[in-house]
Write a protein that holds these residues in place. Structure first.
Motif, PDB file in Angstrom:
ATOM      1  N   LEU A 186      19.380  24.853 -24.528  1.00 16.95           N
ATOM      2  CA  LEU A 186      19.086  23.367 -24.505  1.00 16.95           C
ATOM      3  C   LEU A 186      17.723  22.865 -24.770  1.00 16.95           C
ATOM      4  O   LEU A 186      17.066  23.566 -24.522  1.00 16.95           O
ATOM      5  N   ASP A 196      25.756  16.439 -15.325  1.00 19.69           N
ATOM      6  CA  ASP A 196      25.348  17.743 -15.748  1.00 19.69           C
ATOM      7  C   ASP A 196      26.329  18.960 -15.332  1.00 19.69           C
ATOM      8  O   ASP A 196      25.998  19.888 -16.092  1.00 19.69           O
ATOM      9  N   PRO A 231      19.425  14.954 -16.479  1.00 20.91           N
ATOM     10  CA  PRO A 231      19.234  14.780 -17.951  1.00 20.91           C
ATOM     11  C   PRO A 231      20.477  14.028 -18.494  1.00 20.91           C
ATOM     12  O   PRO A 231      21.501  14.247 -17.894  1.00 20.91           O
ATOM     13  N   THR A 287      23.222  13.613 -20.506  1.00 24.28           N
ATOM     14  CA  THR A 287      24.077  14.666 -21.210  1.00 24.28           C
ATOM     15  C   THR A 287      24.419  14.028 -22.431  1.00 24.28           C
ATOM     16  O   THR A 287      24.673  15.011 -23.515  1.00 24.28           O
ATOM     17  N   GLN A 288      24.434  12.735 -22.728  1.00 23.60           N
ATOM     18  CA  GLN A 288      24.948  12.217 -24.046  1.00 23.60           C
ATOM     19  C   GLN A 288      23.782  12.480 -24.903  1.00 23.60           C
ATOM     20  O   GLN A 288      24.192  12.575 -26.231  1.00 23.60           O
ATOM     21  N   VAL A 345      21.848  15.354 -25.112  1.00 24.00           N
ATOM     22  CA  VAL A 345      21.740  16.733 -25.095  1.00 24.00           C
ATOM     23  C   VAL A 345      21.804  17.407 -26.448  1.00 24.00           C
ATOM     24  O   VAL A 345      22.832  17.198 -27.007  1.00 24.00           O
ATOM     25  N   ARG A 367      15.348  20.327 -23.934  1.00 15.40           N
ATOM     26  CA  ARG A 367      15.408  19.431 -22.891  1.00 15.40           C
ATOM     27  C   ARG A 367      14.180  18.362 -23.365  1.00 15.40           C
ATOM     28  O   ARG A 367      14.223  17.244 -22.754  1.00 15.40           O
ATOM     29  N   PHE A 372      21.444  21.054 -28.585  1.00 16.58           N
ATOM     30  CA  PHE A 372      21.420  22.562 -28.718  1.00 16.58           C
ATOM     31  C   PHE A 372      20.633  23.102 -29.500  1.00 16.58           C
ATOM     32  O   PHE A 372      20.838  22.728 -30.772  1.00 16.58           O
TER      33      PHE A 372
END
Lengths: 387, 279
Positions: free
Chosen positions: B27, B124, B13, B15-16, B18, B29, B20
């Motif tokens: 997460l 990740d 994924p 992560t930039q 992502v 997703r 919460f």
């Protein structure tokens, strides 16, 4: 074969519970001794060993130019804490080919808190080769069965530790920022930020030993040095554990000349982000850093933009820094960045966006155009003007 | 026989992007696009450069859900010859040890390449475990932080690579087959070409391996084969900070800052000059 360092009734008697000499066995030891693993459930490719057969906390130290590295000494801090909580002792392990350097390094480990240092020596280990060192270390750990093994996550540590762990078929958790002991199970909690650094994952290795973890340099402070501290040196011949024929060798080395002190050792860091935007902007930060006797760093975005070299990146995928003063200029303050400045003394943020998360992580924030503020800071520092 | 190269890649994924869920602490997703782990593209580029010079074949291998075919398509677009997808429900939930085990067994089954490349670490989890773990399973020599492959001599069975450490370069001669981990950000991955991508759709250079093919004991793979478990996840505790904020004139702001740093004892003014007090 009976490993000498295995937990036994004898070890336990030597480890009195605090405040109650000769009293009852501490609960954590009882738990550790009674821990049973169902071998039927384990991968049959692995030798099934009971956790109760393992004892001691080890810190694997490394030598840098013949001297024990700072990150190795820093790892003694969590090592000591774990050893206390597990009612066991803290030991260090060193490996190499230079007897004198090894002995000196071992003494340093003792001055910083190790009770005993295993020194695995062989002339054949004069030159560091990851695979050779890792295999000897794994064989040594297999024989002596430490409950916990900690490595500094330096460049060397990061290539060495996973090989050692895998060869022992043990778990490994990288880049921990805390370690703890679960009092119910006697397992070590390896605590690390997964993914984006907003959360912390508690990672356990319930069925395998040793429990192996690493931490980046600077995440832990070095324990105080005390030259009067005494400890035991245990010399071992690497050949007794099998030194594999090296399948790689260094042909040639070229030094990369560095004028500046590395960012992880800097007392003052002026760090720039996307907001600084240009090389000209970073030249201003250089000037400010120079006036403060510090160095320039950058966020991941600044590195991606080619404004700062990768080795000066601060944050989760870069360096953890412990500066006394950290000045974040034009950095929005994503969690991946701020996780790298947790250990800094005073944090200053300069950003024109009042909503930037960096202000939540700063002691002193200035909402303004960074260029104007930095220009003025430079002027004040250059002239020595009173404020 | 020509030079055989393989590159391990991970479909991660991005992560930039992502986010919460602050209520559940989990997460989000959904809607997070996956990408080929950026460091793995350095490894792909390094392998393709060797191919440019010496010829041979470059394959990629990934252990992932079937959606990772997108990632294989991407690197084939860069010029990789073929891809291997190792996929099975029993492989899910693996930590790095169980992942490296499956990868190693799959690589063994496909035949050991001369050079086995990996990216240094993933965005990740950034553990940097996999290259060393695979080397350990396959009993191969391994070299981390490689930014150049200087020479490959298949007949005599060695390669010379350069590795970049903090303060020096090292030229390392390593016996083949060997595991090479590319230094982070050491390459400029070549762009994806449409013609290559079309080749992916035309020739389907994709092989899928499941546990039917590998026949691994379920106790050794996936969650069950993972010695480490995530026991719990919490919020990262906050570092207490003063959070004093100055808004307004930039010149005033600079004076305010100097004053505050003087109060902290970090800056001192002596003989008409400001300097940082050494702790």
């Amino acid at each position: 074969m009976e490993g000498e360092s295995r937990m036994s009734a004898e070890t336990i008697q030597k480890t009195p519970a605090p405040g109650e000499e000769g009293g009852e066995m501490p609960a954590i030891l009882r738990i550790r001794l009674s821990k049973k693993v169902d071998c039927e459930k384990q991968c049959p490719e692995w030798e099934c060993l009971q956790p109760s057969q393992f004892d001691k906390v080890w810190v694997v130290g490394e030598l840098e130019e013949g001297r024990v590295s700072e990150p190795s000494l820093q790892m003694l801090t969590p090592g000591l804490e774990l050893a206390k909580k597990l009612y066991t002792s803290l030991e260090a392990v060193l490996i190499g080919g230079d007897r004198e350097a090894l002995e000196k390094a071992a003494r340093e480990m003792i001055y910083h808190g190790a009770e005993r240092v295993h020194i695995i020596h062989s002339e054949a280990l004069r030159e560091y080769m990851a695979e050779v060192y890792a295999r000897v270390l794994a064989a040594y750990a297999h024989k002596h069965r430490p409950d916990v093994m900690l490595f500094p996550a330096t460049m060397r540590g990061r290539e060495l530790a996973p090989y050692v762990a895998n060869t022992l078929r043990a778990g490994i958790t990288a880049d921990c920022i805390r370690f703890d002991v679960d009092e119910k199970t006697g397992d070590v909690d390896m605590i690390r930020p997964p993914f984006a650094a907003i959360m912390l994952a508690y990672i356990k290795t319930p069925t395998r030993r040793p429990q192996i973890g690493t931490a980046r340099p600077n995440v832990f402070p070095k324990p105080p040095r005390d030259e009067t501290r005494e400890g035991e040196l245990l010399w071992a011949r690497a050949e007794d554990y099998g030194v594999p024929r090296p399948r790689s060798r260094v042909l040639r080395v070229e030094r990369i000349e560095k004028k500046e002190i590395p960012i992880e050792k800097a007392e003052v860091i002026v760090s720039g982000g996307k907001g600084v935007g240009t090389h000209e902007g970073f030249q201003m930060l250089e000037r400010l850093a120079e006036l403060l006797g510090g160095v320039v760093g950058g966020s991941r975005k600044a590195v991606d933009m080619g404004l700062v070299p990768y080795e000066r990146q601060v944050g989760q995928t870069g360096k953890t820094v412990r500066a006394r003063l950290y000045i974040a200029v034009g950095i929005s303050g994503a969690a991946q960045h701020t996780v790298g400045i947790r250990e800094c003394g005073t944090v200053v943020a300069i950003n024109k966006d009042p909503e930037a998360p960096i202000f939540q992580h700063a002691d002193y924030g200035v909402v303004a155009d960074w260029k104007e503020v930095v220009t003025e800071l430079i002027r004040i520092l250059e002239t020595g003007e009173e404020v | 026989m020509s030079l055989e190269m393989m590159v391990g890649i991970k479909w991660v994924p991005n992560t930039q992007n992502v986010r919460f869920d602050p209520k559940t602490g989990t997460l989000i997703r959904e809607g997070v696009p996956s990408i080929v782990n950026p460091a793995d593209l350095d490894a792909v580029e390094l392998a393709l450069k060797v191919k440019d010079t010496y010829g041979g074949r470059v394959r990629v291998i990934t252990m992932a859900p079937p959606s990772a075919v997108k990632g294989i398509e991407h690197v084939i677009g860069m010029g990789v010859d073929a891809g291997v997808l190792v996929t099975d429900r029993v492989f899910a939930g693996a930590d790095t040890l169980a992942t490296s085990y499956v990868l190693s067994q799959a690589i063994k089954k496909l035949g050991l390449p001369d050079l086995l490349f990996f990216g240094q670490e993933t965005i990740d989890s950034s553990t940097a475990h996999i290259p060393a773990q695979v080397a350990s399973w396959l009993d191969l020599p391994y070299v981390y932080y490689v930014d150049r492959v200087e020479e490959v001599n298949r007949e005599e069975g060695y390669a010379v690579v350069r590795r970049k450490l903090e303060d020096r370069y090292e030229w390392v001669r390593v016996e083949l087959p060997a595991v090479i981990a590319a230094a982070l950000k050491s390459q400029v991955p070549r762009p994806v070409r449409l013609s290559e991508k079309l080749r992916f759709h035309r020739d389907k250079p994709l092989q899928t391996l499941t546990n039917k093919d590998l026949g691994l004991d379920p106790r050794c793979v996936g969650l069950r084969g993972s010695p480490t478990i995530v026991a719990k996840v919490t919020w990262m505790p906050e570092v207490p900070r003063k959070r004093q904020v100055f808004k307004g004139d930039a010149r005033e702001a600079a004076r305010w800052l100097v004053k505050k740093l003087a109060e902290e004892g970090i800056l001192v003014r002596e003989d008409g000059r400001w300097r940082v007090r050494v702790a």
